[in-house]
Design an enzyme around this catalytic site. Sequence first.
Site, PDB file in Angstrom:
ATOM      1  N   HIS A 161      56.011  12.247  24.445  1.00 53.53           N
ATOM      2  CA  HIS A 161      56.800  12.852  25.521  1.00 53.53           C
ATOM      3  C   HIS A 161      55.905  13.235  26.703  1.00 53.53           C
ATOM      4  O   HIS A 161      56.299  13.075  27.863  1.00 53.53           O
ATOM      5  CB  HIS A 161      57.539  14.086  25.010  1.00 53.53           C
ATOM      6  CG  HIS A 161      58.770  13.771  24.219  1.00 53.53           C
ATOM      7  ND1 HIS A 161      58.731  13.025  23.071  1.00 53.53           N
ATOM      8  CD2 HIS A 161      60.082  14.085  24.425  1.00 53.53           C
ATOM      9  CE1 HIS A 161      59.961  12.903  22.579  1.00 53.53           C
ATOM     10  NE2 HIS A 161      60.804  13.528  23.392  1.00 53.53           N
TER      11      HIS A 161
ATOM     12  N   HIS B  56      54.996  19.364  18.169  1.00 49.22           N
ATOM     13  CA  HIS B  56      53.608  18.904  18.181  1.00 49.22           C
ATOM     14  C   HIS B  56      52.684  20.103  18.079  1.00 49.22           C
ATOM     15  O   HIS B  56      53.067  21.237  18.423  1.00 49.22           O
ATOM     16  CB  HIS B  56      53.292  18.148  19.471  1.00 49.22           C
ATOM     17  CG  HIS B  56      53.738  16.718  19.471  1.00 49.22           C
ATOM     18  ND1 HIS B  56      53.000  15.708  18.901  1.00 49.22           N
ATOM     19  CD2 HIS B  56      54.847  16.143  19.978  1.00 49.22           C
ATOM     20  CE1 HIS B  56      53.636  14.560  19.068  1.00 49.22           C
ATOM     21  NE2 HIS B  56      54.764  14.799  19.707  1.00 49.22           N
TER      22      HIS B  56
ATOM     23  N   ASP C  61      47.812  18.074  20.398  1.00 48.65           N
ATOM     24  CA  ASP C  61      48.523  16.865  20.827  1.00 48.65           C
ATOM     25  C   ASP C  61      48.846  16.914  22.315  1.00 48.65           C
ATOM     26  O   ASP C  61      48.780  15.899  23.012  1.00 48.65           O
ATOM     27  CB  ASP C  61      49.824  16.704  20.037  1.00 48.65           C
ATOM     28  CG  ASP C  61      49.596  16.710  18.542  1.00 48.65           C
ATOM     29  OD1 ASP C  61      48.475  16.413  18.127  1.00 48.65           O
ATOM     30  OD2 ASP C  61      50.534  17.026  17.792  1.00 48.65           O
TER      31      ASP C  61
END
Length: 287
Positions: A181, A222, A226
Site C-alpha cells: 500500500h 504491517h 514495513d
Amino acid sequence: MVVNVNREAPKLWRKISTELFVEISLLAENWKYLLAGIFFQYLHGLAAHGIHYLHRPGPTLQDAGFFFLPELGKQRAYMSESLFSTIFCSFALWTFHPFIFQSKKIYTVLVWCRVLAFLVACQSLRIITFYSTHLPGPNYHCREGSKLARLPPPQSVLEVLLINFPRGVIYGCGDLIFSSHMIFTLVFVRTYQIYGSKRCIKQFGWVLAVIQSLLIIASRKHYTVDVVVAWYTVNLVVFFLDKRLPEMPDRSSGSTSILPLTNKDKDSKNKEELQKLTDINSVGPTD
C-alpha cells in the site's frame, strides 16, 4: 453570445480530437510497456499469494509503532483502505485530466508508463525481501487460531494461478517487508510531486502519505519496519529511476514532438543547434 458559442464549439472538438489522436499515437508506440507493467501486477499478486502458503503464524513481534499508536481494531480497519482508495482514485483521475481541462502539462500514456516502471522496480525488491525472511503476520486474520493464517496445500495449479481471487488478495499473509500500500501511495505522491503543478496539492499529498502510514500501523496490517523501509526504498527507487528514464516532455510548452528525448537525442539536437549558430556566425557582412 450564441454566435460565439457556435464558433467555439467546433474549435473545442477539433482540439479534443487532436489531443485524443496524440494519446492514441503514444499508446500505439508504448502499449508493450504498459501491458508488461500491468502483467507484472498479476505476477506480484501471484508472489504474494505464494508466500501465504509458507506463512506460519506466531506471536506478534515487538514493535515501537504498536506501542505508541492505539489499536484501531477490526471494526475500524477500513479506515486505511478508504484513504488508500481515495489516493488511488484521485491520482488516476489526475492522470486523465488532459482530456477534460484545458491546462495540459502531461501525456497520460507516458505518465502511466513511468508509474508502472516505478511500481515494477519497487515490487521486485519487495518480492525478494518477503521471500528472504518469513515473519508472522500482525494482522488479525494472520494470527494463531485464525483459519486464514495457514493455507492448505493447493489442490490444483489453477488454485495458485487464480490467486483464490478476491479472497486471496484481501486476506493475504506473509508479504510484509515492505508495505505494498505504501509503494502505491508513495509512487503516486512522488509522481505528482515531479509532474504536478499545484503546490498545495503536493503538500497535501505528503500529509496523506504520513496519515496512511500511521493508519496501516494502527490497523496492525504491517509492522513499523514495513512502512519505514517503504518510505526510503520507494523514494530512492523513484529518484534514481526517474534520472535514467527518457526525459518527459512538457505538454504545455507547445512542442511539436510528442516523444521524450533520450540523452543521445538531446546531445545530437544540441550539436545541430550549435552547428547552425556556427554557420550563421561564419557568414561575414557583405561589402
